[in-house]
Write a protein that holds these residues in place. Structure first.
Motif, PDB file in Angstrom:
ATOM      1  N   ALA A  71       0.829  -1.205   0.000  1.00 26.84           N
ATOM      2  CA  ALA A  71       0.000   0.000   0.000  1.00 26.84           C
ATOM      3  C   ALA A  71       0.863   1.254   0.000  1.00 26.84           C
ATOM      4  CB  ALA A  71      -0.922   0.009   1.218  1.00 26.84           C
ATOM      5  N   ILE A  72       0.530   2.185  -0.861  1.00 30.29           N
ATOM      6  CA  ILE A  72       1.121   3.518  -0.863  1.00 30.29           C
ATOM      7  C   ILE A  72       0.037   4.447  -0.359  1.00 30.29           C
ATOM      8  CG2 ILE A  72       2.072   5.383  -2.274  1.00 30.29           C
ATOM      9  CD1 ILE A  72       3.165   3.205  -4.144  1.00 30.29           C
ATOM     10  N   GLN A  73       0.323   5.150   0.734  1.00 36.35           N
ATOM     11  CA  GLN A  73      -0.679   5.994   1.363  1.00 36.35           C
ATOM     12  C   GLN A  73      -0.175   7.418   1.517  1.00 36.35           C
ATOM     13  OE1 GLN A  73      -1.086   3.490   4.907  1.00 36.35           O
ATOM     14  NE2 GLN A  73      -3.143   2.941   4.196  1.00 36.35           N
ATOM     15  N   GLY A 108      -0.714  13.967  10.063  1.00 35.66           N
ATOM     16  CA  GLY A 108      -0.901  12.521  10.124  1.00 35.66           C
ATOM     17  C   GLY A 108      -2.352  12.082  10.032  1.00 35.66           C
ATOM     18  N   GLN A 109      -3.242  13.038   9.945  1.00 37.50           N
ATOM     19  CA  GLN A 109      -4.672  12.731   9.858  1.00 37.50           C
ATOM     20  C   GLN A 109      -5.095  12.577   8.401  1.00 37.50           C
ATOM     21  OE1 GLN A 109      -6.523  12.255  12.757  1.00 37.50           O
ATOM     22  NE2 GLN A 109      -4.457  12.416  13.603  1.00 37.50           N
ATOM     23  N   GLY A 110      -6.251  11.965   8.202  1.00 36.55           N
ATOM     24  CA  GLY A 110      -6.823  11.838   6.862  1.00 36.55           C
ATOM     25  C   GLY A 110      -6.055  10.884   5.963  1.00 36.55           C
ATOM     26  N   VAL A 111      -5.630   9.750   6.501  1.00 39.27           N
ATOM     27  CA  VAL A 111      -4.856   8.781   5.716  1.00 39.27           C
ATOM     28  C   VAL A 111      -5.715   8.237   4.579  1.00 39.27           C
ATOM     29  CG1 VAL A 111      -3.649   6.564   5.776  1.00 39.27           C
ATOM     30  CG2 VAL A 111      -3.435   8.154   7.696  1.00 39.27           C
ATOM     31  N   GLN A 112      -5.145   8.263   3.369  1.00 38.36           N
ATOM     32  CA  GLN A 112      -5.819   7.748   2.179  1.00 38.36           C
ATOM     33  C   GLN A 112      -4.864   6.812   1.445  1.00 38.36           C
ATOM     34  OE1 GLN A 112      -6.477  11.321  -0.031  1.00 38.36           O
ATOM     35  NE2 GLN A 112      -8.426  11.752   0.946  1.00 38.36           N
ATOM     36  N   GLY A 165       1.470  -7.964  -3.720  1.00 35.54           N
ATOM     37  CA  GLY A 165       2.764  -8.631  -3.778  1.00 35.54           C
ATOM     38  C   GLY A 165       3.965  -7.708  -3.659  1.00 35.54           C
ATOM     39  N   ALA A 166       3.744  -6.396  -3.657  1.00 35.76           N
ATOM     40  CA  ALA A 166       4.861  -5.447  -3.578  1.00 35.76           C
ATOM     41  C   ALA A 166       5.391  -5.359  -2.153  1.00 35.76           C
ATOM     42  CB  ALA A 166       4.427  -4.069  -4.051  1.00 35.76           C
ATOM     43  N   ASP A 167       6.696  -5.142  -2.039  1.00 36.96           N
ATOM     44  CA  ASP A 167       7.367  -4.936  -0.752  1.00 36.96           C
ATOM     45  C   ASP A 167       8.039  -3.565  -0.830  1.00 36.96           C
ATOM     46  OD1 ASP A 167       8.622  -5.120   1.679  1.00 36.96           O
ATOM     47  OD2 ASP A 167      10.120  -6.576   1.015  1.00 36.96           O
ATOM     48  N   ILE A 168       7.265  -2.524  -0.625  1.00 37.08           N
ATOM     49  CA  ILE A 168       7.726  -1.157  -0.832  1.00 37.08           C
ATOM     50  C   ILE A 168       8.616  -0.733   0.336  1.00 37.08           C
ATOM     51  CG2 ILE A 168       7.012   1.232  -1.149  1.00 37.08           C
ATOM     52  CD1 ILE A 168       4.393  -0.032  -2.380  1.00 37.08           C
ATOM     53  N   ARG A 169       9.864  -0.351   0.003  1.00 39.59           N
ATOM     54  CA  ARG A 169      10.855  -0.040   1.027  1.00 39.59           C
ATOM     55  C   ARG A 169      11.203   1.442   1.098  1.00 39.59           C
ATOM     56  NH1 ARG A 169      15.105  -4.992   0.280  1.00 39.59           N
ATOM     57  NH2 ARG A 169      13.556  -6.630   0.149  1.00 39.59           N
ATOM     58  N   ALA A 170      11.055   2.160   0.014  1.00 33.40           N
ATOM     59  CA  ALA A 170      11.388   3.589  -0.019  1.00 33.40           C
ATOM     60  C   ALA A 170      10.554   4.246  -1.109  1.00 33.40           C
ATOM     61  CB  ALA A 170      12.879   3.775  -0.297  1.00 33.40           C
ATOM     62  N   LEU A 171      10.338   5.556  -0.976  1.00 31.49           N
ATOM     63  CA  LEU A 171       9.501   6.285  -1.927  1.00 31.49           C
ATOM     64  C   LEU A 171       9.998   7.714  -2.037  1.00 31.49           C
ATOM     65  CD1 LEU A 171       6.238   6.057  -3.085  1.00 31.49           C
ATOM     66  CD2 LEU A 171       6.122   7.844  -1.379  1.00 31.49           C
ATOM     67  N   VAL A 172      10.072   8.231  -3.257  1.00 30.56           N
ATOM     68  CA  VAL A 172      10.367   9.646  -3.483  1.00 30.56           C
ATOM     69  C   VAL A 172       9.406  10.182  -4.534  1.00 30.56           C
ATOM     70  CG1 VAL A 172      12.804   9.537  -2.841  1.00 30.56           C
ATOM     71  CG2 VAL A 172      12.147   9.225  -5.203  1.00 30.56           C
ATOM     72  N   LEU A 173       9.167  11.483  -4.474  1.00 27.57           N
ATOM     73  CA  LEU A 173       8.246  12.128  -5.414  1.00 27.57           C
ATOM     74  C   LEU A 173       8.999  13.046  -6.361  1.00 27.57           C
ATOM     75  CD1 LEU A 173       5.397  13.147  -2.947  1.00 27.57           C
ATOM     76  CD2 LEU A 173       5.597  11.042  -4.301  1.00 27.57           C
ATOM     77  N   GLU A 174       8.529  13.099  -7.579  1.00 26.06           N
ATOM     78  CA  GLU A 174       8.969  14.071  -8.579  1.00 26.06           C
ATOM     79  C   GLU A 174       7.713  14.873  -8.926  1.00 26.06           C
ATOM     80  OE1 GLU A 174      11.180  14.216 -12.925  1.00 26.06           O
ATOM     81  OE2 GLU A 174      10.215  12.368 -12.309  1.00 26.06           O
TER      82      GLU A 174
END
Length: 159
Positions: free
Chosen positions: A5-7, A13-17, A24-33
């Motif tokens: 899940a990408i949230q 910290g409120q309003g989590v979507q 099956g994904a194992d998401i370890r890090a995330l960056v935005l462009e």
């Protein structure tokens, strides 16, 4: 997350979507462009790219080499240099620090050689100082050193 899940949430910290769930994904890090409405995330042995709103299918942006079948050499931390539009990451089993331009045609992955490249060092964080040229890279090691190291890109030794 191990749930795929990408949230997102408000700064409080409120309003989590949920933006997108990738089974099956194992998401370890995330960056935005943000300026191109793209996100990059680390999933096992690849860095994936997808639209920032979660629509469309994720695409493999960088395939990371597997050092052995039991321990995929996945990215564990990522950093985006917004000035140069370059993505940096550390890998989990071979202690690599690598980067790739997010613009241009067929950009190539570049690797920074450190004193412990190729050894299992448990790298878990990365930051880049782009106010100097060439850039200076900082990373954390959770094995042996338990500290923060730094090195100028293109130099062969830690400072």
């Amino acid at each position: 997350s191990a749930t795929g899940a990408i949230q997102r949430s408000g700064t409080d910290g409120q309003g989590v979507q949920t933006v997108r769930t990738i089974p099956g994904a194992d998401i370890r890090a995330l960056v935005l462009e943000e300026e191109n409405c793209m996100m990059y995330y680390a999933d096992r042995n690849a860095i994936m790219r997808m639209t920032i709103d979660g629509t469309g299918d994720p695409v493999k942006f960088v395939v990371l080499a597997e050092d052995d079948a039991l321990a995929p050499d996945g990215a564990v931390a990522m950093w985006r240099d917004t000035a140069a539009n370059v993505l940096y990451w550390t890998t989990s089993t071979s202690s690599k620090i690598q980067r790739i331009a997010l613009t241009g045609v067929n950009p190539a992955v570049q690797q920074m050689s450190t004193i412990d490249t190729g050894w299992v060092m448990g790298r878990s964080g990365i930051a880049v100082d782009n106010s100097v040229s060439p850039v200076r890279v900082y990373w954390s090691d959770t094995d042996q050193k338990y500290g923060i190291s730094k090195q100028t890109w293109g130099k062969s030794d830690e400072e």
